[in-house]
Design a protein around this motif. Structure first.
Motif, PDB file in Angstrom:
ATOM      1  N   HIS A 118      58.010  38.432  36.117  1.00 38.38           N
ATOM      2  CA  HIS A 118      58.256  37.041  36.513  1.00 38.38           C
ATOM      3  C   HIS A 118      59.042  36.959  35.148  1.00 38.38           C
ATOM      4  CE1 HIS A 118      59.910  33.236  36.653  1.00 38.38           C
ATOM      5  NE2 HIS A 118      60.192  33.284  38.058  1.00 38.38           N
ATOM      6  N   PRO A 119      60.307  36.637  34.642  1.00 42.96           N
ATOM      7  CA  PRO A 119      61.222  36.752  33.100  1.00 42.96           C
ATOM      8  C   PRO A 119      60.919  35.577  32.535  1.00 42.96           C
ATOM      9  CG  PRO A 119      62.735  36.735  35.090  1.00 42.96           C
ATOM     10  CD  PRO A 119      61.390  36.927  35.421  1.00 42.96           C
ATOM     11  N   GLU A 120      60.112  34.470  33.492  1.00 44.59           N
ATOM     12  CA  GLU A 120      59.961  33.281  32.572  1.00 44.59           C
ATOM     13  C   GLU A 120      58.357  32.362  32.824  1.00 44.59           C
ATOM     14  OE1 GLU A 120      62.207  29.771  35.090  1.00 44.59           O
ATOM     15  OE2 GLU A 120      64.367  31.272  34.562  1.00 44.59           O
ATOM     16  N   LYS A 121      57.961  33.114  34.284  1.00 48.27           N
ATOM     17  CA  LYS A 121      56.632  32.411  34.377  1.00 48.27           C
ATOM     18  C   LYS A 121      55.644  33.708  33.607  1.00 48.27           C
ATOM     19  CE  LYS A 121      57.854  29.716  38.473  1.00 48.27           C
ATOM     20  NZ  LYS A 121      57.778  28.770  39.164  1.00 48.27           N
ATOM     21  N   GLY A 122      55.735  34.871  33.521  1.00 45.98           N
ATOM     22  CA  GLY A 122      54.526  35.805  33.109  1.00 45.98           C
ATOM     23  C   GLY A 122      53.761  35.496  34.620  1.00 45.98           C
ATOM     24  N   ILE A 123      52.506  36.618  34.768  1.00 47.73           N
ATOM     25  CA  ILE A 123      52.129  36.936  35.620  1.00 47.73           C
ATOM     26  C   ILE A 123      50.745  35.679  35.450  1.00 47.73           C
ATOM     27  CG2 ILE A 123      49.951  37.867  37.020  1.00 47.73           C
ATOM     28  CD1 ILE A 123      52.124  40.909  35.508  1.00 47.73           C
ATOM     29  N   ARG A 124      50.155  35.329  36.439  1.00 49.10           N
ATOM     30  CA  ARG A 124      48.486  34.472  36.112  1.00 49.10           C
ATOM     31  C   ARG A 124      47.914  35.182  36.330  1.00 49.10           C
ATOM     32  NH1 ARG A 124      50.223  29.841  39.652  1.00 49.10           N
ATOM     33  NH2 ARG A 124      49.641  28.731  37.499  1.00 49.10           N
ATOM     34  N   PHE A 125      46.613  35.029  35.601  1.00 45.34           N
ATOM     35  CA  PHE A 125      45.480  36.369  36.763  1.00 45.34           C
ATOM     36  C   PHE A 125      44.368  34.731  37.253  1.00 45.34           C
ATOM     37  CE2 PHE A 125      48.039  39.084  33.671  1.00 45.34           C
ATOM     38  CZ  PHE A 125      47.881  40.120  34.356  1.00 45.34           C
ATOM     39  N   THR A 126      43.944  35.553  37.846  1.00 43.97           N
ATOM     40  CA  THR A 126      42.668  34.148  38.958  1.00 43.97           C
ATOM     41  C   THR A 126      41.908  35.328  39.493  1.00 43.97           C
ATOM     42  OG1 THR A 126      44.547  32.857  39.897  1.00 43.97           O
ATOM     43  CG2 THR A 126      42.536  32.858  40.487  1.00 43.97           C
ATOM     44  N   PRO A 127      40.404  35.345  39.008  1.00 46.30           N
ATOM     45  CA  PRO A 127      39.280  36.037  38.982  1.00 46.30           C
ATOM     46  C   PRO A 127      38.997  35.274  40.581  1.00 46.30           C
ATOM     47  CG  PRO A 127      38.787  34.242  38.052  1.00 46.30           C
ATOM     48  CD  PRO A 127      40.523  34.693  37.895  1.00 46.30           C
ATOM     49  N   TYR A 128      39.300  34.598  41.351  1.00 42.17           N
ATOM     50  CA  TYR A 128      38.305  34.474  42.230  1.00 42.17           C
ATOM     51  C   TYR A 128      39.706  34.073  42.973  1.00 42.17           C
ATOM     52  CZ  TYR A 128      33.968  35.169  40.051  1.00 42.17           C
ATOM     53  OH  TYR A 128      32.954  35.611  39.125  1.00 42.17           O
ATOM     54  N   PRO A 129      38.899  33.752  44.411  1.00 39.99           N
ATOM     55  CA  PRO A 129      40.595  33.192  45.336  1.00 39.99           C
ATOM     56  C   PRO A 129      40.850  32.195  45.047  1.00 39.99           C
ATOM     57  CG  PRO A 129      38.912  34.384  46.634  1.00 39.99           C
ATOM     58  CD  PRO A 129      38.492  34.139  45.220  1.00 39.99           C
ATOM     59  N   ASN A 130      40.876  31.010  44.182  1.00 36.53           N
ATOM     60  CA  ASN A 130      41.162  29.708  44.666  1.00 36.53           C
ATOM     61  C   ASN A 130      41.876  29.547  42.608  1.00 36.53           C
ATOM     62  OD1 ASN A 130      40.930  26.812  42.880  1.00 36.53           O
ATOM     63  ND2 ASN A 130      40.984  26.797  45.491  1.00 36.53           N
ATOM     64  N   VAL A 131      42.980  29.431  43.015  1.00 31.59           N
ATOM     65  CA  VAL A 131      44.056  29.511  41.970  1.00 31.59           C
ATOM     66  C   VAL A 131      43.760  27.594  41.060  1.00 31.59           C
ATOM     67  CG1 VAL A 131      46.567  29.434  41.155  1.00 31.59           C
ATOM     68  CG2 VAL A 131      45.635  30.928  42.562  1.00 31.59           C
ATOM     69  N   ASP A 132      43.331  27.925  39.855  1.00 30.03           N
ATOM     70  CA  ASP A 132      42.999  26.664  39.137  1.00 30.03           C
ATOM     71  C   ASP A 132      44.716  27.210  38.355  1.00 30.03           C
ATOM     72  OD1 ASP A 132      42.630  24.890  37.270  1.00 30.03           O
ATOM     73  OD2 ASP A 132      40.913  25.504  37.231  1.00 30.03           O
ATOM     74  N   TYR A 174      40.382  43.999  33.442  1.00 25.15           N
ATOM     75  CA  TYR A 174      41.395  44.701  34.278  1.00 25.15           C
ATOM     76  C   TYR A 174      39.786  45.179  34.892  1.00 25.15           C
ATOM     77  CZ  TYR A 174      44.982  47.240  35.334  1.00 25.15           C
ATOM     78  OH  TYR A 174      46.305  48.006  36.055  1.00 25.15           O
ATOM     79  N   ASP A 175      39.913  45.887  34.738  1.00 29.81           N
ATOM     80  CA  ASP A 175      38.659  46.869  35.520  1.00 29.81           C
ATOM     81  C   ASP A 175      37.449  45.932  36.272  1.00 29.81           C
ATOM     82  OD1 ASP A 175      39.147  49.049  34.522  1.00 29.81           O
ATOM     83  OD2 ASP A 175      37.524  49.165  32.947  1.00 29.81           O
ATOM     84  N   LYS A 176      37.250  44.757  36.335  1.00 29.39           N
ATOM     85  CA  LYS A 176      36.568  43.898  37.305  1.00 29.39           C
ATOM     86  C   LYS A 176      37.332  43.300  37.819  1.00 29.39           C
ATOM     87  CE  LYS A 176      32.475  41.263  36.622  1.00 29.39           C
ATOM     88  NZ  LYS A 176      31.222  41.940  37.748  1.00 29.39           N
ATOM     89  N   PHE A 177      37.978  42.427  37.577  1.00 25.85           N
ATOM     90  CA  PHE A 177      39.078  41.407  38.338  1.00 25.85           C
ATOM     91  C   PHE A 177      40.344  41.957  38.984  1.00 25.85           C
ATOM     92  CE2 PHE A 177      35.349  39.170  36.498  1.00 25.85           C
ATOM     93  CZ  PHE A 177      34.808  38.289  37.264  1.00 25.85           C
ATOM     94  N   VAL A 178      40.571  43.186  38.519  1.00 24.54           N
ATOM     95  CA  VAL A 178      42.451  43.385  38.910  1.00 24.54           C
ATOM     96  C   VAL A 178      41.692  44.505  39.910  1.00 24.54           C
ATOM     97  CG1 VAL A 178      44.119  44.315  38.417  1.00 24.54           C
ATOM     98  CG2 VAL A 178      42.606  42.468  37.217  1.00 24.54           C
ATOM     99  N   TYR A 179      41.825  45.506  39.219  1.00 25.76           N
ATOM    100  CA  TYR A 179      41.785  47.606  39.659  1.00 25.76           C
ATOM    101  C   TYR A 179      40.328  47.628  40.316  1.00 25.76           C
ATOM    102  CZ  TYR A 179      44.771  50.902  42.984  1.00 25.76           C
ATOM    103  OH  TYR A 179      44.925  51.201  43.566  1.00 25.76           O
ATOM    104  N   ASP A 180      39.515  46.841  40.422  1.00 21.42           N
ATOM    105  CA  ASP A 180      38.124  47.816  40.660  1.00 21.42           C
ATOM    106  C   ASP A 180      37.577  47.809  41.689  1.00 21.42           C
ATOM    107  OD1 ASP A 180      39.045  45.129  42.182  1.00 21.42           O
ATOM    108  OD2 ASP A 180      36.174  44.667  41.923  1.00 21.42           O
ATOM    109  N   ALA A 181      39.181  48.496  42.667  1.00 23.98           N
ATOM    110  CA  ALA A 181      38.396  49.307  44.044  1.00 23.98           C
ATOM    111  C   ALA A 181      40.248  50.011  44.413  1.00 23.98           C
ATOM    112  CB  ALA A 181      38.346  48.467  45.286  1.00 23.98           C
ATOM    113  N   ASP A 182      40.390  51.118  44.734  1.00 26.77           N
ATOM    114  CA  ASP A 182      41.426  51.448  44.680  1.00 26.77           C
ATOM    115  C   ASP A 182      41.479  50.556  46.456  1.00 26.77           C
ATOM    116  OD1 ASP A 182      43.565  53.468  44.692  1.00 26.77           O
ATOM    117  OD2 ASP A 182      42.595  55.348  45.934  1.00 26.77           O
TER     118      ASP A 182
END
Length: 256
Positions: A118-132, A174-182
């Motif tokens: 997103h050109p204005e907002k970028g990406i928000r990264f959330t480690p667990y299902p509840n978004v803060d 990234y390794d733990k909370f983004v792509y930690d499975a295929d």
């Protein structure tokens, strides 16, 4: 004439000494017995407490398994309903874009990923299902490209259960909370449907009102965890002038 007075030896008779020794032994043994009995009772009480706790945990585990089974049934029903409600073209467009992004995530090609952010907002990264929306880290497309080699650590949130800050470099996160499975091989792909799992409330609809999202879900794989080792990756998209942009990456796993 000299008269000698016979001296009489005074003291405790041997019989008395023996009686005192026996009495001391009896008293000492009695006290030792009472101490041992008290200690044994304490051990028994502690054992009863532990058994009660184990029983309570076993019951809680049974309840959680039952809840998980009910959720899977609800998921199946919801998916069937969603298939009828969502326009086919929109679903196909979002999934096609999601699959492309998953390939990029798997390759860790952040430079390529910037094309879809997103050109204005970028990406928000959330480690667990509840978004803060106030605390979760946002990364702009400009700074995303070089983050894999960035040695600086950020606070990405707090660990579930144990607490404490998640202080990691982007690569570690990234390794733990983004792509930690295929997730390209995930057996379940769910479009625009919030399925609640664990105790962390999934709130995509409130954090990203009007957005589209796809969940790539792995049910539990190891029987010993009884379904609690599930993993999900949610990709959230918002539209600008008819074009979809990635605006959120949410990681899902069992939370207590």
């Amino acid at each position: 004439m000299n008269i000698y007075e016979k001296r009489v030896r005074r003291g405790v008779p041997w019989g008395g000494v023996i009686a005192l020794i026996v009495l001391a032994a009896v008293v000492s043994g009695g006290l030792a017995f009472l101490w041992q009995a008290s200690a044994l009772k304490s051990v028994y009480d502690r054992n009863d407490t532990l058994n009660n706790q184990i029983s309570s945990l076993e019951n809680e585990n049974k309840n959680l398994k039952a809840q998980n089974s009910d959720l899977e049934k609800e998921l199946k029903t919801a998916e069937e309903q969603r298939q009828e409600e969502v326009p086919e073209g929109k679903r196909e467009a979002v999934q096609s874009l999601s699959d492309r992004i998953l390939h990029i995530l798997k390759d860790k090609d952040m430079a390529k990923l910037t094309e879809f952010v997103h050109p204005e907002k970028g990406i928000r990264f959330t480690p667990y299902p509840n978004v803060d929306v106030n605390k979760d880290v946002r990364i702009s497309s400009d700074e995303l490209a070089g983050l894999m080699t960035d040695a600086n650590k950020r606070r990405w949130g707090e660990y579930d259960g144990v607490g404490g800050p998640i202080n990691m470099t982007f690569a570690e996160y990234y390794d733990k909370f983004v792509y930690d499975a295929d997730f390209l091989e995930a057996p379940q792909i769910i479009f625009n449907q919030q399925v609640q799992r664990g105790n962390s409330l999934l709130n995509i609809d409130k954090a990203y009102p009007g957005a589209s999202f796809i969940e790539y879900h792995y049910p539990g794989a190891d029987p010993k965890y009884e379904g609690m080792d599930w993993k999900s990756l949610y990709l959230v998209f918002e539209e600008i002038d008819g074009k979809l942009y990635l605006t959120g990456i949410i990681h899902g796993q069992w939370t207590t």
